[in-house]
Motif scaffolding. Structure first.
Motif, PDB file in Angstrom:
ATOM      1  N   UNK A   1       0.867  -1.177   0.000  1.00  0.00           N
ATOM      2  CA  UNK A   1       0.000   0.000   0.000  1.00  0.00           C
ATOM      3  C   UNK A   1       0.902   1.225   0.000  1.00  0.00           C
ATOM      4  N   UNK A   2       0.542   2.230  -0.767  1.00  0.00           N
ATOM      5  CA  UNK A   2       1.262   3.497  -0.799  1.00  0.00           C
ATOM      6  C   UNK A   2       0.251   4.619  -0.626  1.00  0.00           C
ATOM      7  N   UNK A   3       0.567   5.551   0.268  1.00  0.00           N
ATOM      8  CA  UNK A   3      -0.271   6.743   0.414  1.00  0.00           C
ATOM      9  C   UNK A   3       0.624   7.972   0.343  1.00  0.00           C
ATOM     10  N   UNK A   4       0.069   9.051  -0.186  1.00  0.00           N
ATOM     11  CA  UNK A   4       0.773  10.325  -0.226  1.00  0.00           C
ATOM     12  C   UNK A   4      -0.167  11.397   0.288  1.00  0.00           C
ATOM     13  N   UNK A   5       0.405  12.344   1.036  1.00  0.00           N
ATOM     14  CA  UNK A   5      -0.405  13.433   1.573  1.00  0.00           C
ATOM     15  C   UNK A   5       0.444  14.693   1.654  1.00  0.00           C
ATOM     16  N   UNK A   6      -0.157  15.792   1.250  1.00  0.00           N
ATOM     17  CA  UNK A   6       0.489  17.091   1.355  1.00  0.00           C
ATOM     18  C   UNK A   6       0.419  17.552   2.803  1.00  0.00           C
TER      19      UNK A   6
ATOM     20  N   UNK B   1       5.114  10.579   1.433  1.00  0.00           N
ATOM     21  CA  UNK B   1       4.703   9.305   0.858  1.00  0.00           C
ATOM     22  C   UNK B   1       5.114   8.195   1.811  1.00  0.00           C
ATOM     23  N   UNK B   2       4.159   7.318   2.092  1.00  0.00           N
ATOM     24  CA  UNK B   2       4.414   6.152   2.945  1.00  0.00           C
ATOM     25  C   UNK B   2       4.167   4.901   2.133  1.00  0.00           C
TER      26      UNK B   2
ATOM     27  N   UNK C   1       6.198  -3.527   7.503  1.00  0.00           N
ATOM     28  CA  UNK C   1       7.277  -2.549   7.391  1.00  0.00           C
ATOM     29  C   UNK C   1       6.758  -1.298   6.706  1.00  0.00           C
ATOM     30  N   UNK C   2       7.157  -0.147   7.234  1.00  0.00           N
ATOM     31  CA  UNK C   2       6.703   1.130   6.680  1.00  0.00           C
ATOM     32  C   UNK C   2       7.910   2.024   6.453  1.00  0.00           C
ATOM     33  N   UNK C   3       7.963   2.639   5.286  1.00  0.00           N
ATOM     34  CA  UNK C   3       8.993   3.623   4.959  1.00  0.00           C
ATOM     35  C   UNK C   3       8.294   4.948   4.692  1.00  0.00           C
TER      36      UNK C   3
END
Length: 182
Positions: free
Chosen positions: A13-18, A76-77, A92-94
């Motif tokens: 899963x990838x999320x992006x947030x401003x 971005x995670x 695992x999260x980056x």
């Protein structure tokens, strides 16, 4: 009963947030608690996607904030399941931030969330086995095994260590502490 297996890819899963001013702390950087909240959300999404069940956070491994995140940066995670047990998964999260105008990307932190799958009655649910398709996935799996072993050693040490002994108390003189037990 036949065990089903799923790939690590199926958990990604990838999320992006401003990052907005409302996310900042008193020093003008993005509040670490806000980032932890986003990390918990993506860990839930990854674990639930992989297991097909509602998942809860059982523990969070060390979170080191390596670089501050600024207002206006795009965070971005990326998360994936790195290890599975019977009902638990280590996700695992980056976390990276990107300065939108310059394109410069910073690694802000990485962490591991242990998530537990729950069935509709709230009991632990079995999770699929994990298919490791790349050497990086094998490396991450082995790192999780090491993490679990360290956790167990720490727990065993805490249970066995006699912190009330004369020796333990005298060793504290090596530190910036004063013992005044009444």
């Amino acid at each position: 009963m036949e065990t089903t297996f799923k790939t690590v890819q199926s958990s990604k899963v990838t999320i992006s947030e401003l990052m907005l001013p409302s996310h900042s702390n008193f020093s003008g950087k993005i509040h670490g608690g806000y980032i932890l909240s986003l990390m918990d959300q993506i860990a839930f999404a990854s674990a639930s996607k992989f297991s097909g069940n509602y998942c809860v956070t059982a523990s969070v491994d060390t979170v080191d904030f390596l670089n501050p995140i600024e207002v206006g940066e795009l965070v971005t995670m990326k998360a994936s399941v790195n290890y599975v047990g019977r009902s638990s998964m280590i996700v695992g999260i980056r976390v990276e931030s990107e300065h939108i105008q310059t394109g410069k990307v910073k690694h802000c932190n990485s962490s591991y969330f242990t998530m537990v799958a729950k069935d509709s009655d709230g009991k632990n649910a079995s999770v699929p086995g994990l298919i490791l398709s790349h050497y990086d996935e094998v490396r991450r799996f082995y790192n999780c095994l090491k993490m679990i072993a360290v956790r167990k050693d720490k727990k065993d040490h805490e249970e066995a260590f006699d912190y009330k002994s004369e020796e333990a108390l005298s060793n504290l003189s090596n530190y910036n502490v004063r013992v005044e037990i009444c």
